[in-house]
Scaffold this motif. Sequence first.
Motif, PDB file in Angstrom:
ATOM      1  N   LEU A 144       0.826  -1.213   0.000  1.00  0.00           N
ATOM      2  CA  LEU A 144       0.000   0.000   0.000  1.00  0.00           C
ATOM      3  C   LEU A 144       0.859   1.262   0.000  1.00  0.00           C
ATOM      4  CD1 LEU A 144      -2.797  -1.145   2.478  1.00  0.00           C
ATOM      5  CD2 LEU A 144      -3.149  -0.427   0.102  1.00  0.00           C
ATOM      6  N   ARG A 145       1.926   1.247   0.791  1.00  0.00           N
ATOM      7  CA  ARG A 145       2.831   2.416   0.788  1.00  0.00           C
ATOM      8  C   ARG A 145       3.393   2.656  -0.604  1.00  0.00           C
ATOM      9  NH1 ARG A 145       4.813  -0.070   5.639  1.00  0.00           N
ATOM     10  NH2 ARG A 145       3.974   0.993   7.495  1.00  0.00           N
ATOM     11  N   HIS A 146       3.754   1.557  -1.265  1.00  0.00           N
ATOM     12  CA  HIS A 146       4.330   1.685  -2.610  1.00  0.00           C
ATOM     13  C   HIS A 146       3.340   2.337  -3.571  1.00  0.00           C
ATOM     14  CE1 HIS A 146       6.500   0.629  -6.277  1.00  0.00           C
ATOM     15  NE2 HIS A 146       5.367   0.134  -6.743  1.00  0.00           N
ATOM     16  N   HIS A 147       2.080   1.927  -3.524  1.00  0.00           N
ATOM     17  CA  HIS A 147       1.107   2.436  -4.492  1.00  0.00           C
ATOM     18  C   HIS A 147       0.527   3.797  -4.108  1.00  0.00           C
ATOM     19  CE1 HIS A 147       1.207  -1.070  -7.014  1.00  0.00           C
ATOM     20  NE2 HIS A 147       0.951  -1.871  -5.997  1.00  0.00           N
ATOM     21  N   LEU A 148       0.763   4.234  -2.879  1.00  0.00           N
ATOM     22  CA  LEU A 148       0.270   5.550  -2.463  1.00  0.00           C
ATOM     23  C   LEU A 148       1.361   6.620  -2.439  1.00  0.00           C
ATOM     24  CD1 LEU A 148      -2.030   4.461   0.525  1.00  0.00           C
ATOM     25  CD2 LEU A 148      -2.799   5.369  -1.683  1.00  0.00           C
ATOM     26  N   ARG A 149       2.631   6.195  -2.562  1.00  0.00           N
ATOM     27  CA  ARG A 149       3.734   7.126  -2.294  1.00  0.00           C
ATOM     28  C   ARG A 149       3.823   8.281  -3.294  1.00  0.00           C
ATOM     29  NH1 ARG A 149       8.960   3.326  -3.851  1.00  0.00           N
ATOM     30  NH2 ARG A 149       8.576   3.246  -6.120  1.00  0.00           N
ATOM     31  N   ASP A 150       3.421   8.078  -4.529  1.00  0.00           N
ATOM     32  CA  ASP A 150       3.524   9.142  -5.536  1.00  0.00           C
ATOM     33  C   ASP A 150       2.201   9.853  -5.765  1.00  0.00           C
ATOM     34  OD1 ASP A 150       6.244   8.646  -5.981  1.00  0.00           O
ATOM     35  OD2 ASP A 150       5.786   7.035  -7.404  1.00  0.00           O
ATOM     36  N   ARG A 151       1.274   9.691  -4.834  1.00  0.00           N
ATOM     37  CA  ARG A 151      -0.023  10.346  -4.953  1.00  0.00           C
ATOM     38  C   ARG A 151      -0.230  11.272  -3.754  1.00  0.00           C
ATOM     39  NH1 ARG A 151      -1.527   4.824  -6.960  1.00  0.00           N
ATOM     40  NH2 ARG A 151      -2.311   5.118  -9.091  1.00  0.00           N
ATOM     41  N   PRO A 152      -1.004  12.337  -3.914  1.00  0.00           N
ATOM     42  CA  PRO A 152      -1.262  13.236  -2.773  1.00  0.00           C
ATOM     43  C   PRO A 152      -2.122  12.535  -1.734  1.00  0.00           C
ATOM     44  CG  PRO A 152      -2.596  13.878  -4.663  1.00  0.00           C
ATOM     45  CD  PRO A 152      -1.663  12.818  -5.158  1.00  0.00           C
ATOM     46  N   ILE A 153      -1.642  12.442  -0.504  1.00  0.00           N
ATOM     47  CA  ILE A 153      -2.381  11.752   0.561  1.00  0.00           C
ATOM     48  C   ILE A 153      -2.404  12.622   1.811  1.00  0.00           C
ATOM     49  CG2 ILE A 153      -1.865   9.439  -0.300  1.00  0.00           C
ATOM     50  CD1 ILE A 153       0.327   9.234   1.810  1.00  0.00           C
ATOM     51  N   ALA A 154      -3.347  12.342   2.680  1.00  0.00           N
ATOM     52  CA  ALA A 154      -3.453  13.073   3.946  1.00  0.00           C
ATOM     53  C   ALA A 154      -4.128  12.175   4.974  1.00  0.00           C
ATOM     54  CB  ALA A 154      -4.251  14.366   3.756  1.00  0.00           C
ATOM     55  N   GLY A 155      -3.455  11.988   6.119  1.00  0.00           N
ATOM     56  CA  GLY A 155      -4.055  11.255   7.229  1.00  0.00           C
ATOM     57  C   GLY A 155      -4.281   9.782   6.961  1.00  0.00           C
ATOM     58  N   ILE A 156      -3.418   9.136   6.179  1.00  0.00           N
ATOM     59  CA  ILE A 156      -3.597   7.727   5.837  1.00  0.00           C
ATOM     60  C   ILE A 156      -2.994   6.845   6.933  1.00  0.00           C
ATOM     61  CG2 ILE A 156      -3.077   5.906   4.175  1.00  0.00           C
ATOM     62  CD1 ILE A 156      -5.001   7.995   3.137  1.00  0.00           C
ATOM     63  N   ASP A 157      -3.769   5.921   7.447  1.00  0.00           N
ATOM     64  CA  ASP A 157      -3.302   4.960   8.444  1.00  0.00           C
ATOM     65  C   ASP A 157      -3.077   3.619   7.725  1.00  0.00           C
ATOM     66  OD1 ASP A 157      -2.815   3.232  10.519  1.00  0.00           O
ATOM     67  OD2 ASP A 157      -4.511   3.874  11.757  1.00  0.00           O
ATOM     68  N   VAL A 158      -1.842   3.437   7.214  1.00  0.00           N
ATOM     69  CA  VAL A 158      -1.535   2.248   6.425  1.00  0.00           C
ATOM     70  C   VAL A 158      -1.653   0.979   7.265  1.00  0.00           C
ATOM     71  CG1 VAL A 158       0.284   1.075   5.129  1.00  0.00           C
ATOM     72  CG2 VAL A 158      -0.088   3.513   4.794  1.00  0.00           C
ATOM     73  N   GLU A 159      -1.252   1.040   8.522  1.00  0.00           N
ATOM     74  CA  GLU A 159      -1.314  -0.160   9.377  1.00  0.00           C
ATOM     75  C   GLU A 159      -2.764  -0.622   9.562  1.00  0.00           C
ATOM     76  OE1 GLU A 159       1.371  -1.664  10.090  1.00  0.00           O
ATOM     77  OE2 GLU A 159       2.629  -0.052   9.300  1.00  0.00           O
ATOM     78  N   HIS A 160      -3.677   0.338   9.724  1.00  0.00           N
ATOM     79  CA  HIS A 160      -5.090  -0.037   9.848  1.00  0.00           C
ATOM     80  C   HIS A 160      -5.598  -0.657   8.548  1.00  0.00           C
ATOM     81  CE1 HIS A 160      -9.346   0.075  10.808  1.00  0.00           C
ATOM     82  NE2 HIS A 160      -9.558   0.750   9.681  1.00  0.00           N
ATOM     83  N   LEU A 161      -5.222  -0.064   7.426  1.00  0.00           N
ATOM     84  CA  LEU A 161      -5.644  -0.615   6.139  1.00  0.00           C
ATOM     85  C   LEU A 161      -5.132  -2.039   5.962  1.00  0.00           C
ATOM     86  CD1 LEU A 161      -5.049   2.491   3.852  1.00  0.00           C
ATOM     87  CD2 LEU A 161      -7.268   1.484   4.434  1.00  0.00           C
ATOM     88  N   ALA A 162      -3.887  -2.269   6.390  1.00  0.00           N
ATOM     89  CA  ALA A 162      -3.319  -3.615   6.272  1.00  0.00           C
ATOM     90  C   ALA A 162      -4.089  -4.611   7.126  1.00  0.00           C
ATOM     91  CB  ALA A 162      -1.846  -3.591   6.674  1.00  0.00           C
ATOM     92  N   SER A 163      -4.603  -4.155   8.251  1.00  0.00           N
ATOM     93  CA  SER A 163      -5.318  -5.064   9.160  1.00  0.00           C
ATOM     94  C   SER A 163      -6.713  -5.427   8.661  1.00  0.00           C
ATOM     95  CB  SER A 163      -5.410  -4.436  10.555  1.00  0.00           C
ATOM     96  OG  SER A 163      -6.309  -3.326  10.558  1.00  0.00           O
ATOM     97  N   VAL A 164      -7.289  -4.620   7.789  1.00  0.00           N
ATOM     98  CA  VAL A 164      -8.662  -4.875   7.318  1.00  0.00           C
ATOM     99  C   VAL A 164      -8.690  -5.380   5.877  1.00  0.00           C
ATOM    100  CG1 VAL A 164      -9.657  -3.190   8.907  1.00  0.00           C
ATOM    101  CG2 VAL A 164      -8.986  -2.462   6.605  1.00  0.00           C
ATOM    102  N   THR A 165      -7.526  -5.731   5.340  1.00  0.00           N
ATOM    103  CA  THR A 165      -7.475  -6.217   3.960  1.00  0.00           C
ATOM    104  C   THR A 165      -6.953  -7.658   3.897  1.00  0.00           C
ATOM    105  OG1 THR A 165      -5.338  -5.072   3.745  1.00  0.00           O
ATOM    106  CG2 THR A 165      -7.284  -3.981   2.815  1.00  0.00           C
ATOM    107  N   ASP A 166      -7.260  -8.448   4.926  1.00  0.00           N
ATOM    108  CA  ASP A 166      -6.846  -9.851   4.926  1.00  0.00           C
ATOM    109  C   ASP A 166      -7.429 -10.561   3.708  1.00  0.00           C
ATOM    110  OD1 ASP A 166      -5.747 -12.256   5.808  1.00  0.00           O
ATOM    111  OD2 ASP A 166      -7.556 -12.801   6.911  1.00  0.00           O
ATOM    112  N   GLY A 167      -6.591 -11.326   3.008  1.00  0.00           N
ATOM    113  CA  GLY A 167      -7.037 -12.032   1.823  1.00  0.00           C
ATOM    114  C   GLY A 167      -6.879 -11.257   0.536  1.00  0.00           C
ATOM    115  N   PHE A 168      -6.502  -9.974   0.622  1.00  0.00           N
ATOM    116  CA  PHE A 168      -6.279  -9.176  -0.582  1.00  0.00           C
ATOM    117  C   PHE A 168      -4.955  -9.585  -1.223  1.00  0.00           C
ATOM    118  CE2 PHE A 168      -9.808  -6.898   0.841  1.00  0.00           C
ATOM    119  CZ  PHE A 168     -10.111  -5.824   0.021  1.00  0.00           C
TER     120      PHE A 168
END
Length: 432
Positions: A330-354
């Motif tokens: 997720l960090r890789h695919h978001l790094r070159d885009r404008p972001i604000a307040g992204i909680d990558v660890e939370h996203l990783a926890s709710v994307t099991d099986g992705f």
Amino acid sequence: MASLRRALEANPDDAVLRLHLAQTLLSGGDPAGAITEASVALRSDPGNGQALGLLAAAATALSTPPASATPGAPAAPVAPAGSAAPPVPAAPAVPAAPPEPGTFDWEQAEHEVGSTVPPPFVERVPVGPLADDDAAAPVEVARETVTLADVGGLDDVKRRLEESFLAPMRNAEVAKAFGKSLRGGLLLYGPPGCGKTFLARAVAGELGATFMSVSMTDVIGPHIGETQRNLKAVFDEARGQAPTVLFIDEIDSIGMRRGALSGGGAAWLRQMVNELLMQLDSMSGDNDGLYVLAATNNPWDLDEALLRPGRLDRTILVSPPDPNARASILRHHLRDRPIAGIDVEHLASVTDGFSGADLEHLAVTAAEKAMMQSIAQGSISPITMDHLGAALREIKPSTVAWLESARNVVRFSNANGRYDDLAALLSGKKRR
């Protein structure tokens, strides 16, 4: 044709649409393309009669000399798109079946079918011509710079790769002292979109080796004997560029079980598998410095002979990314885009099986939502958790269907322990 492909991009799981494309390709004189599309349809519905019929008809078309070779010859009949199974055209008189692999008369075959088309490759760095003046034109390969350090997570897979494959290849003298040849064969399997191709590139980078990638469409030829010749040319070029990692993607499409083959194209398909086995054994060449990596979503569809010692004798499951890997992707695919307040660890926890592809799709979808909001308000609005949450409600993990279909394999086809890693993964999923 372009409209059909665009429709399939929007609905890749639409089997009816895919089979319509396969029928159109076959009718338009592209049996190799028809085989590719019919094979994709069979992965999701192995008993589909129309797909099986199309596969047989396309295989027969490939093994039959083209109609243009006989002026005035009528085109081979094909079934309408809605029929259960296209009729297989009657095969014209052809010479007797070739002898067993290793004794095929290539000069006679070349005389019969003329020149062949060299297999295309995805990499675009030209190399020198082959030593054999009669061989296919120069192929295109590349030196890989990606290494395992660039692969997010998957620590267990990396460890298995290091122990079973990379360490012996890096330490050639030690390997020779213990009688280990400097060659290898490894099968990567798992759900689609989980990084098997990227791992193969990373292995090439770790070894400082040339990377060559080949798939069914690169070697299938319309003339008798051409497919076998193309396979031989691929392996000859890989040996000539050693050390080389030769990556065979979707190997089940060119290494299917010979005992399960039937119909008009069965003999041609068996010859293709036989040639692949012969090149892996290198009865007429030297495979030292050649590392064959193969990938498949369905290892249980492979011919058992491919998995014997000396061929693809090591098998590694590339499972859906773990939480650390998902965060890294997720960090890789978001790094070159404008972001604000992204909680990558939370996203990783709710994307099991992705899968990795699912996570990229998640980032792209969230970016599209932020883009549309920016267009509406006339100023840049960064990607926020709200955009990602909305994307999550639309995107579901694509690995679930594969994992469910694999349960029966583990239950009924794991007597030799080949799928113990898969059994452990499924057990963990069940406990959760």
